[in-house]
Design a protein around this motif. Structure first.
Motif, PDB file in Angstrom:
ATOM      1  N   HIS A 107      26.226  15.966 -29.449  1.00  0.00           N
ATOM      2  CA  HIS A 107      25.110  15.347 -28.745  1.00  0.00           C
ATOM      3  C   HIS A 107      23.988  16.388 -28.679  1.00  0.00           C
ATOM      4  O   HIS A 107      24.052  17.335 -27.898  1.00  0.00           O
ATOM      5  CB  HIS A 107      25.526  14.917 -27.336  1.00  0.00           C
ATOM      6  CG  HIS A 107      26.577  13.858 -27.329  1.00  0.00           C
ATOM      7  ND1 HIS A 107      26.286  12.515 -27.274  1.00  0.00           N
ATOM      8  CD2 HIS A 107      27.940  13.950 -27.400  1.00  0.00           C
ATOM      9  CE1 HIS A 107      27.415  11.815 -27.292  1.00  0.00           C
ATOM     10  NE2 HIS A 107      28.434  12.667 -27.371  1.00  0.00           N
ATOM     11  N   THR A 108      22.978  16.202 -29.505  1.00  0.00           N
ATOM     12  CA  THR A 108      21.944  17.241 -29.640  1.00  0.00           C
ATOM     13  C   THR A 108      21.045  17.335 -28.418  1.00  0.00           C
ATOM     14  O   THR A 108      20.476  18.399 -28.153  1.00  0.00           O
ATOM     15  CB  THR A 108      21.088  16.973 -30.889  1.00  0.00           C
ATOM     16  OG1 THR A 108      20.498  15.672 -30.780  1.00  0.00           O
ATOM     17  CG2 THR A 108      21.936  17.035 -32.142  1.00  0.00           C
ATOM     18  N   LYS A 109      20.881  16.262 -27.683  1.00  0.00           N
ATOM     19  CA  LYS A 109      20.015  16.317 -26.509  1.00  0.00           C
ATOM     20  C   LYS A 109      20.740  16.927 -25.315  1.00  0.00           C
ATOM     21  O   LYS A 109      20.200  17.760 -24.595  1.00  0.00           O
ATOM     22  CB  LYS A 109      19.520  14.907 -26.164  1.00  0.00           C
ATOM     23  CG  LYS A 109      18.368  14.909 -25.179  1.00  0.00           C
ATOM     24  CD  LYS A 109      17.738  13.528 -25.065  1.00  0.00           C
ATOM     25  CE  LYS A 109      16.505  13.566 -24.166  1.00  0.00           C
ATOM     26  NZ  LYS A 109      15.846  12.231 -24.074  1.00  0.00           N
ATOM     27  N   LYS A 159      20.209   8.447 -33.201  1.00  0.00           N
ATOM     28  CA  LYS A 159      19.343   9.495 -32.662  1.00  0.00           C
ATOM     29  C   LYS A 159      20.106  10.372 -31.663  1.00  0.00           C
ATOM     30  O   LYS A 159      20.758   9.873 -30.747  1.00  0.00           O
ATOM     31  CB  LYS A 159      18.124   8.857 -31.986  1.00  0.00           C
ATOM     32  CG  LYS A 159      17.099   9.884 -31.519  1.00  0.00           C
ATOM     33  CD  LYS A 159      15.797   9.242 -31.087  1.00  0.00           C
ATOM     34  CE  LYS A 159      15.960   8.437 -29.830  1.00  0.00           C
ATOM     35  NZ  LYS A 159      14.649   7.954 -29.321  1.00  0.00           N
ATOM     36  N   HIS A 160      20.030  11.659 -31.882  1.00  0.00           N
ATOM     37  CA  HIS A 160      20.638  12.680 -31.019  1.00  0.00           C
ATOM     38  C   HIS A 160      22.164  12.663 -31.039  1.00  0.00           C
ATOM     39  O   HIS A 160      22.810  13.255 -30.158  1.00  0.00           O
ATOM     40  CB  HIS A 160      20.172  12.567 -29.569  1.00  0.00           C
ATOM     41  CG  HIS A 160      18.684  12.567 -29.402  1.00  0.00           C
ATOM     42  ND1 HIS A 160      17.854  13.432 -30.081  1.00  0.00           N
ATOM     43  CD2 HIS A 160      17.871  11.788 -28.629  1.00  0.00           C
ATOM     44  CE1 HIS A 160      16.606  13.213 -29.734  1.00  0.00           C
ATOM     45  NE2 HIS A 160      16.572  12.208 -28.862  1.00  0.00           N
ATOM     46  N   LYS A 212      24.630  11.884 -39.448  1.00  0.00           N
ATOM     47  CA  LYS A 212      23.946  11.312 -38.288  1.00  0.00           C
ATOM     48  C   LYS A 212      24.455   9.903 -38.025  1.00  0.00           C
ATOM     49  O   LYS A 212      24.481   9.050 -38.910  1.00  0.00           O
ATOM     50  CB  LYS A 212      22.441  11.294 -38.546  1.00  0.00           C
ATOM     51  CG  LYS A 212      21.626  10.728 -37.402  1.00  0.00           C
ATOM     52  CD  LYS A 212      20.142  10.763 -37.754  1.00  0.00           C
ATOM     53  CE  LYS A 212      19.289  10.142 -36.658  1.00  0.00           C
ATOM     54  NZ  LYS A 212      17.852  10.170 -37.019  1.00  0.00           N
ATOM     55  N   ASP A 228      17.114  14.825 -37.339  1.00  0.00           N
ATOM     56  CA  ASP A 228      17.164  14.209 -36.011  1.00  0.00           C
ATOM     57  C   ASP A 228      15.752  14.248 -35.436  1.00  0.00           C
ATOM     58  O   ASP A 228      15.373  15.201 -34.751  1.00  0.00           O
ATOM     59  CB  ASP A 228      18.148  14.982 -35.123  1.00  0.00           C
ATOM     60  CG  ASP A 228      18.401  14.263 -33.795  1.00  0.00           C
ATOM     61  OD1 ASP A 228      18.116  13.050 -33.707  1.00  0.00           O
ATOM     62  OD2 ASP A 228      18.861  14.926 -32.858  1.00  0.00           O
TER      63      ASP A 228
END
Length: 967
Positions: free
Chosen positions: A355-357, A339-340, A336, A582
């Motif tokens: 990019h998780t979002k 965040k995201h 990580k 996350d």
């Protein structure tokens, strides 16, 4: 400059979007699925899954699929599965037949083919009626099958939707609100229709979807979907806009999930929500699949049935899989950045950013195809080390640029930890060492292969895992080995939770918890761990994520409590290489990409499955299911099968059972078996109980039971003992009586035998007397005198010798009851020689004996044959002047051991002889004849096989046949 432009062009070109949808299990015919084309699905009150398919009706019990068919069924395909208040499953077909299940069989209720004309009808089943929607409403009484048709006019009826207290359906351009008996309570006009529906372009059924908070009706108008939101109580019906992607789709079913609506379409499962009176598309699951229906079962599994692609099951809606059809990523490490935002490495040397979002992946480096062995983020410096087998890189968090390190010290490192601002510790396949912040070698701390290291800022120790075991190094690099039960720990990963505990995973020995240099806790399979073989671990505040080869576990450090996720719960793969946190989602890297878990929602509450007894067998014979049975004493080997219904229930469910009447103790079968066999049960009353191992003693609802009794064998019943005593007394009396009777009979038989013997002796004497009658003796003596007078001394001497021998033989035979046949033949020869002289030589006799007869071994009654020969001479040949012939034949029946003696003469015959005797003396009866008859009667008294004497006239004289069984 051109080089950097080219690099960023390649970088942008390599960015691509990835799809995210719940992890699912795809069932096809390879998995035992009986069909791939399904039209409806229902879970019944016993948690069986019923499937209406192109091949027919199937029931799934968590282990196998059972087929239901009726002999009068027209075609295989069935539709519209529903459960009634009695637990029966109903379905219908295009031919207008309606069926229901009962007693493990499919039964035909009614055939409405002549009323439906090939239309596939919607229907509901109330407590009293089957109600069919097809151009009209047809009601059929469940008991009498009497048919009531609401109207003879064809009307445009839409699909029916069940609500809590009744039903919603459309009739022409009206939405009808009806109670459970389908009596209309209210109605609402769909205001847009001012003329006939068909003319308005509505050619398909108007469908209704409702969760009682949101009421929708939708239909195809001129080939495009239109949606209306309505409220019957407020008499409101207003159009709502829908996503472009949904406008041209054929919608087959709707399902409300939380604040979303799932639409089953011909090209996937559309996930939408209503926002400001607009239907907004969130996502599309199972794109390009022909989805026909979705249900959520009692265990929160989502069943998505398709037309042509089998069944998809989502065991956990909070486990999502990231998919990219174009490229499969075999991930080795995941780290990580913020965040995201994650960075990852692969087995073929790719380094990428996730990019998780935004659900986007960018490959930022692929210059080397060597495996990425470690990625370590340094948040304070906003940098991340990316290490491959043959090179090392540094990634800038702000610019997301990656720069190669021209130092060989990091190459191939398996683990990297920062000790302080100026030093790092590295583990590699050759050693563990310390490197300064200029990436220069400082010191070796282990000269053996090292797998992992970790620096604890609280314990001030460097923990290093080597091939020889686990070691802790203090600030002065003094080494302390860490043992558990005097054995080394072969560590694989090392992390630290917020409660300052060091956690160590191993290759094959579970997980250890360490404080300082002391093991304070151990977790193996007996302590809640699913498997001792650990893939990786990850700290999450005071929790620890553990990836094992049998599932994912979430361990709370202070309470030591586990939560588990397995493939049964939706985990797509156990080949997990790394884990990252996350926010509320936990990302897992695998050999095929990524999946994520919502740690706040993914763990389902423990539900105690209801166990059902589904078969009782005696030997190989399966019995019809009942609550009680009564078995005979020899039907005491009983097999009872049980099951907890639900998807793949056999994988996770274990059972415990007991047989009350034998033991009150619950027994557990750890092999996952769903049956138990009791052999040779004694007579008595029994109750078999079974439940899930998750149940407790107060949870009686989860228990299923069956009662049976085994009768006593008749020899253990009270009436049998009384009967036995009575029978014993009776038998003793009968035995005593029989003994007395036997003694009496024995005495009687002895007396009778003595009497018969005496009579036989008298009979023999009588025979002897008949053979030595005065006529014979006088004739013999007269012949001797005549020989002497005529001075024929030799003839006189010969005759006298024969006569004396014959008298001697008769006297000897009179003492015996039986004599050898050879002796009887000798006596007959002498007798006939003497009688031939009496007949003045006008007598020709022949004695023939069959060669197979052993005359020296066969015995016959003494003095028995001669009287019959004498009768032939006296009554047959004596009255004939010349040509006197006598033939005596002895034959033997080889199979039955019977001796036959046939005496044939050519005398005057029986009738002529009787006439002469009657003329001379009407009262005369031959003494020899009567003596013979009496003797035969006496001889037969003690014989099983009787002696028979038959006399008959022939054309040439008389024939006497004597049958003597040889004993």
């Amino acid at each position: 400059m051109l080089k950097y432009l080219y690099f960023w062009f390649c970088l942008l070109a390599s960015a691509y979007a990835i799809a995210q949808q719940p992890a699912s299990i795809h069932l096809t015919e390879k998995d035992g699925l009986p069909d791939i084309e399904f039209y409806n699905i229902t879970e019944d009150s016993k948690n069986y899954i019923w499937l209406a398919s192109d091949k027919g009706l199937y029931r799934y019990n968590g282990r196998s699929f059972e087929y239901y068919v009726h002999s009068s069924q027209k075609g295989n395909a069935v539709f519209g599965t529903k459960e009634d208040h009695l637990g029966r499953i109903w379905c219908n077909n295009i031919s207008g037949q309606f069926f229901y299940t009962e007693n493990e069989a499919l039964k035909l209720f009614i055939d409405l083919g002549d009323k439906l004309y090939g239309e596939l009808a919607e229907f509901i089943v109330t407590k009293k009626e089957l109600i069919v929607f097809a151009g009209n409403i047809i009601r059929i009484n469940l008991e009498t099958k009497a048919i009531t048709q609401v109207s003879n006019n064809h009307v445009f009826l839409g699909a029916i939707e069940e609500i809590s207290d009744g039903y919603l359906y459309s009739r022409e351009k009206y939405i009808i609100n009806a109670n459970k008996s389908l009596v209309t309570r209210d109605s609402l006009q769909i205001t847009t229709f001012l003329r006939n529906l068909y003319d308005a372009g509505i050619k398909d059924k108007i469908r209704i979807a409702s969760n009682e908070k949101i009421n929708l009706c939708y239909f195809l108008k001129n080939g495009r979907n239109e949606f209306y939101r309505f409220d019957i109580k407020k008499t409101a019906c207003n159009p709502i806009s829908i996503p472009n992607q949904l406008q041209d789709r054929r919608i087959f079913d709707t399902y409300f999930h939380d604040d979303t609506i799932w639409f089953s379409t011909d090209l996937g499962l559309y996930i939408c929500r209503i926002t400001n009176n607009n239907l907004v598309l969130d996502d599309i699951y199972f794109k390009d699949k022909f989805i026909t229906k979705v249900i959520k079962d009692s265990e929160a599994n989502y069943w998505i049935i398709t037309k042509g692609d089998g069944i998809f099951i989502i065991p956990n809606i909070n486990i999502h899989k990231y998919e990219n059809k174009d490229e499969k990523l075999n991930i080795t490490h995941l780290e990580k950045l913020k965040k995201h935002l994650m960075v990852f490495g692969t087995t073929d040397g790719k380094v990428g950013v996730l990019h998780t979002k935004e659900l986007q992946v960018s490959i930022i480096d692929s210059r080397s195809s060597s495996r990425v062995t470690e990625i370590k983020s340094l948040p304070k410096s906003n940098e991340t080390f990316v290490i491959k087998e043959d090179a090392s890189f540094k990634l800038d968090h702000k610019t997301e640029k990656i720069k190669k390190l021209y130092s060989f010290e990091f190459d191939g490192a398996k683990s990297l930890s920062k000790i302080n601002d100026s030093a790092y510790v590295l583990s590699s396949y050759r050693l563990a060492k310390i490197v300064d912040d200029e990436y220069k070698f400082v010191k070796n701390i282990a000269d053996k292969r090292s797998y992992a290291n970790y620096y604890s800022t609280t314990a001030k120790n460097i923990y290093v895992a080597t091939v020889d075991g686990l070691y802790a190094y203090n600030n002065k690099l003094h080494k302390t080995p860490i043992f558990y039960k005097n054995k080394p720990i072969y560590a694989k990963d090392i992390v630290e939770t917020e409660d300052q505990k060091i956690w160590v995973s191993t290759f094959n020995d579970g997980v250890f918890c360490i404080k300082g240099t002391v093991v304070i806790d151990y977790f193996g399979t007996d302590d809640g761990l699913l498997s001792k073989r650990i893939s990786t671990i990850k700290n999450d505040e005071n929790y620890l994520w553990i990836a094992t080869e049998q599932g994912i576990q979430y361990l709370h450090s202070p309470s030591k409590a586990f939560k588990n996720l397995t493939k049964q719960n939706g985990v797509p793969s156990y080949r997990i290489s790394d884990i990252e946190i996350d926010e509320d989602r936990v990302l897992f890297a695998t050999n095929t990409g990524f999946f994520s878990v919502d740690k706040t929602k993914a763990f389902k509450g423990t539900k105690i499955p209801k166990v059902y007894i589904n078969e009782v067998s005696i030997g190989l014979k399966s019995m019809a299911l009942r609550d009680q049975y009564k078995f005979d004493y020899d039907e005491n080997s009983i097999k009872i099968s049980f099951n907890a219904n639900g998807f793949n229930s056999f994988l996770n469910n274990k059972y415990e059972f007991r047989l009350l009447g034998q033991s009150n103790v619950w027994q557990t079968d750890n092999n996952g078996s769903n049956s138990v066999i009791y052999y040779g049960l004694p007579s008595g009353d029994y109750t078999f109980e079974v439940r899930s191992v998750l149940a407790n003693n107060s949870d009686t609802d989860s228990i299923d039971s069956v009662h049976f009794s085994i009768s006593k064998p008749f020899w253990r019943e009270w009436w049998f003992y009384i009967g036995l005593i009575f029978s014993a007394v009776l038998a003793a009396f009968a035995l005593f009586k029989r003994k007395i009777n036997a003694l009496k009979k024995e005495q009687s038989e002895i007396l009778e035998k003595e009497l018969i013997n005496k009579q036989l002796i008298l009979s023999q004497l009588e025979n002897l007397r008949s053979q030595m009658n005065p006529h014979f003796i006088f004739n013999a003596l007269n012949s001797i005198q005549e020989y002497i007078v005529f001075n024929e001394k030799e003839l006189a001497s010969s005759y006298l010798i024969k006569f004396s021998r014959l008298i001697r033989i008769y006297l000897e035979h009179s003492r015996d009851s039986e004599v050898f046949l050879s002796e009887e033949l000798n006596a007959l020869n002498i007798y006939l020689e003497l009688e031939k002289n009496r007949f003045e030589e006008v007598l020709e006799f022949t004695i023939n004996v069959e060669k197979s007869i052993h005359t020296n071994t066969i015995k016959i009654p003494s003095l028995f044959i001669q009287p019959y020969v004498e009768n032939a001479l006296k009554h047959g040949l004596l009255h004939k002047i010349e040509d006197r012939k006598l033939i005596i034949d002895f034959t033997m029946h080889s199979d039955t051991s019977i001796l036959f003696c046939c005496i044939k003469d050519n005398g005057i015959g029986i009738k002529a002889s009787k006439a002469i005797n009657q003329a001379q003396n009407p009262q005369h009866k031959s003494f020899a004849t009567s003596a013979n008859e009496k003797r035969v009667e006496l001889l037969n008294a003690n014989r099983v096989e009787k002696i028979k004497v038959e006399t008959k006239s022939t054309n040439k004289g008389t024939e006497v046949l004597i049958t003597i069984p040889i004993t």
